[in-house]
Design an enzyme around this catalytic site. Sequence first.
Site, PDB file in Angstrom:
ATOM      1  N   LYS A   1       0.841  -1.202   0.000  1.00  0.00           N
ATOM      2  CA  LYS A   1       0.000   0.000   0.000  1.00  0.00           C
ATOM      3  C   LYS A   1       0.877   1.253   0.000  1.00  0.00           C
ATOM      4  CE  LYS A   1      -3.333   2.545   2.933  1.00  0.00           C
ATOM      5  NZ  LYS A   1      -4.210   2.521   4.132  1.00  0.00           N
TER       6      LYS A   1
ATOM      7  N   ASP B   1      -2.594  10.085   4.048  1.00  0.00           N
ATOM      8  CA  ASP B   1      -4.005   9.721   4.146  1.00  0.00           C
ATOM      9  C   ASP B   1      -4.743  10.698   5.054  1.00  0.00           C
ATOM     10  OD1 ASP B   1      -6.459   8.533   4.262  1.00  0.00           O
ATOM     11  OD2 ASP B   1      -5.820   6.768   5.433  1.00  0.00           O
TER      12      ASP B   1
ATOM     13  N   LYS C   1     -10.343  12.700   8.414  1.00  0.00           N
ATOM     14  CA  LYS C   1      -9.935  12.224   9.741  1.00  0.00           C
ATOM     15  C   LYS C   1      -9.891  13.384  10.725  1.00  0.00           C
ATOM     16  CE  LYS C   1      -6.770   8.497   8.226  1.00  0.00           C
ATOM     17  NZ  LYS C   1      -7.463   7.371   8.870  1.00  0.00           N
TER      18      LYS C   1
ATOM     19  N   ASP D   1       1.520   6.048   5.778  1.00  0.00           N
ATOM     20  CA  ASP D   1       0.570   5.140   5.139  1.00  0.00           C
ATOM     21  C   ASP D   1       1.122   4.495   3.864  1.00  0.00           C
ATOM     22  OD1 ASP D   1      -1.861   3.946   5.637  1.00  0.00           O
ATOM     23  OD2 ASP D   1      -3.051   5.411   4.535  1.00  0.00           O
TER      24      ASP D   1
ATOM     25  N   ASP E   1     -12.272   7.168   3.602  1.00  0.00           N
ATOM     26  CA  ASP E   1     -11.086   6.854   4.409  1.00  0.00           C
ATOM     27  C   ASP E   1     -10.719   5.368   4.318  1.00  0.00           C
ATOM     28  OD1 ASP E   1      -8.970   7.372   6.050  1.00  0.00           O
ATOM     29  OD2 ASP E   1     -10.154   7.548   7.901  1.00  0.00           O
TER      30      ASP E   1
ATOM     31  N   GLU F   1      -9.545   3.844   1.895  1.00  0.00           N
ATOM     32  CA  GLU F   1      -8.950   4.011   0.566  1.00  0.00           C
ATOM     33  C   GLU F   1      -7.910   2.944   0.251  1.00  0.00           C
ATOM     34  OE1 GLU F   1      -7.777   5.399   3.204  1.00  0.00           O
ATOM     35  OE2 GLU F   1      -5.650   4.976   2.936  1.00  0.00           O
TER      36      GLU F   1
ATOM     37  N   ARG G   1      -7.864  -0.277   0.706  1.00  0.00           N
ATOM     38  CA  ARG G   1      -8.426  -1.453   0.037  1.00  0.00           C
ATOM     39  C   ARG G   1      -8.813  -1.148  -1.410  1.00  0.00           C
ATOM     40  NH1 ARG G   1     -12.937  -1.823   4.616  1.00  0.00           N
ATOM     41  NH2 ARG G   1     -11.228  -0.812   5.725  1.00  0.00           N
TER      42      ARG G   1
HETATM   43  N1  BES Z   1      -4.437   4.277   6.939  1.00  0.00           N
HETATM   44  C1  BES Z   1      -5.614   4.031   7.682  1.00  0.00           C
HETATM   45  C2  BES Z   1      -5.418   2.966   8.777  1.00  0.00           C
HETATM   46  C3  BES Z   1      -4.537   3.334   9.934  1.00  0.00           C
HETATM   47  C4  BES Z   1      -5.089   3.847  11.084  1.00  0.00           C
HETATM   48  C5  BES Z   1      -3.190   3.089   9.905  1.00  0.00           C
HETATM   49  C6  BES Z   1      -4.292   4.143  12.177  1.00  0.00           C
HETATM   50  C7  BES Z   1      -2.384   3.391  10.997  1.00  0.00           C
HETATM   51  C8  BES Z   1      -2.941   3.906  12.130  1.00  0.00           C
HETATM   52  C9  BES Z   1      -6.728   3.518   6.750  1.00  0.00           C
HETATM   53  O1  BES Z   1      -6.718   4.011   5.476  1.00  0.00           O
HETATM   54  C10 BES Z   1      -8.032   3.897   7.363  1.00  0.00           C
HETATM   55  O2  BES Z   1      -8.294   5.066   7.438  1.00  0.00           O
HETATM   56  N2  BES Z   1      -8.840   2.919   7.767  1.00  0.00           N
HETATM   57  C11 BES Z   1     -10.104   3.168   8.344  1.00  0.00           C
HETATM   58  C12 BES Z   1     -11.089   2.204   7.760  1.00  0.00           C
HETATM   59  C13 BES Z   1     -12.519   2.516   8.086  1.00  0.00           C
HETATM   60  C14 BES Z   1     -12.930   3.812   7.444  1.00  0.00           C
HETATM   61  C15 BES Z   1     -13.404   1.381   7.618  1.00  0.00           C
HETATM   62  C16 BES Z   1      -9.979   2.959   9.854  1.00  0.00           C
HETATM   63  O3  BES Z   1      -9.244   2.069  10.280  1.00  0.00           O
HETATM   64  O4  BES Z   1     -10.572   3.732  10.593  1.00  0.00           O
HETATM   65 ZN    ZN Z   2      -4.904   4.666   4.782  1.00  0.00          ZN
HETATM   66 MN    MN Z   3      -7.776   5.856   5.360  1.00  0.00          MN
END
Ligand code: BES
Ligand code: ZN
Ligand code: MN
Length: 488
Positions: free
Chosen positions: A256, A261, A268, A279, A338, A340, A342
């Site tokens: 990834k 992000d 966020k 990220d 968010d 993104e 996947r």
């Molecule tokens: N890059 C983030 C995941 C992340 C969170 C990495 C904290 C490191 C520390 C990812 O893109 C994300 O935002 N995931 C969301 C998914 C949700 C919207 C289903 C999450 O984990 O909140």
């Molecule tokens: Zn992310």
């Molecule tokens: Mn995200």
Amino acid sequence: MKVDISRDPKLSKLDHLFALVPEKTADINVSPDLAGIVKQAIDDSGFEGRTDESITILAEQPRKVTLIGLGKPDSLNIRGVRAALYNVAKIAKKHHDRTIAVVAPFALPKLDGRDPRVLAEYLAAADYKYDTYITQNKDKKSGPIAATLVVTEGTDSKAIRRDQKEAQAIADAVRTVRDLGNAPGNLATPAFIARRAEEVAKEVGVKCTVHGRAAIEKMKMGGLLAVNRGSAEEPRFIVLEYAPRRAKQHVALVGKGITFDSGGISIKPSEKMEEMKFDMCGAAAVIGTIQAAARLEIPVKITGLIPSTENLPGGRAYKPGDIITMMSGKTVEVVNTDAEGRMILADALHYASKLKPNHILDYATLTGACVVALGSEAAGLFSNNDELAQKLIECGERVGERLWRLPEWDSYKDLIRSEWADMKNSGGRWGGASSAALFLKEFVNCPSWAHLDIAGTAYAEGENAREPKGATGAGVRVTIEFLQSLLR
Ligand code: BES
Ligand code: ZN
Ligand code: MN
């Protein structure tokens, strides 16, 4: 630091000798001279070897001897040793040492005699500091440190040379990953990641193809293009190909590469948002792993695939409610911009599947849910293949990178069911790491696939006992161990 492995370092050339000693250490199985010095230091100081106990003694040759405790022998593991080696580097820096030696008179469980390599690679990476942008009060006195890891007298020279070469290659790869991960988002854009990939590829003789927006459009990578819409930076799809002539197996590595992000339109909270420069650590892990594998001439064909973009809420950004047609032809209803990672990985995993490799491994800072479950102690492991999962867990255990398996059962499909499209891109909070993995699985067509959610392990939020704040290099060690295990 540079690390040599040796049975008998020149004592007169040493600034500082370090000995890592468990409690109740009986015999110290190194050259008699060295063993004598260490035993003397233990006797003189009343050192007991408890965890976190450390004593520095002034001696003659070398002038300084430091003993570092490792605690009870039966609870000895690599992670404890890593903390001790990190301490060695910190103490050596404080003393402005230039030449040090480290005596580690014990065998670690499960390592089958590969201890010197694993210890040497951690030692080599122990003095890492990302100070590219520090311009004031930079520590100028401590220069580069040359370290010698002392092994037992019986170790044969061939094994020493091999371990040394492997340790240095892996430590250099870990540095590549850390430098990429720690680089700020304004610098480390998708174009920057692609340039670094090209440089590394050139250095180790690997083929690198970088696809820009036009080529990505032509390939119909709908997920990558959708995420990219809100950003002024062009996306990249990077393909690294290491194809040694004797290769018997083919492994595809997918990483990834979100260079920042923000969450996009589903933005966020601002607290800790700066951490989202990390990220792209999955992408960095793929670049580093290929660098080490090529340098070590591991006879396995490896294809590295990196989809890379920022996730920002620009005027043309993708939005909740949008329906995206992915490269595979499947449609996705966006319910959270968010989610993104996947979206871009789905296209890369579809691309990987078409290459028909024996195994596909992907690395992604994918979900906060995985960090809630495991913290920073282990990466989440998801796989459609029990044998592969077991092998990866064992490889990780050997090199000090823990993986913990979590499910990607089909029953999680209910969570990502959409009324408007084939699926939606988020299943909500509950079971978030598993529903994300299941989403990825919808785009995998390979009987041996594993997904490593490294959201909790790719970077340290602050300094801890084993490493400084920032990117850790997660993924490299376990993957090199896995690639080597394919040959056994
Ligand atoms: N890059 C983030 C995941 C992340 C969170 C990495 C904290 C490191 C520390 C990812 O893109 C994300 O935002 N995931 C969301 C998914 C949700 C919207 C289903 C999450 O984990 O909140
Ligand atoms: Zn992310
Ligand atoms: Mn995200």
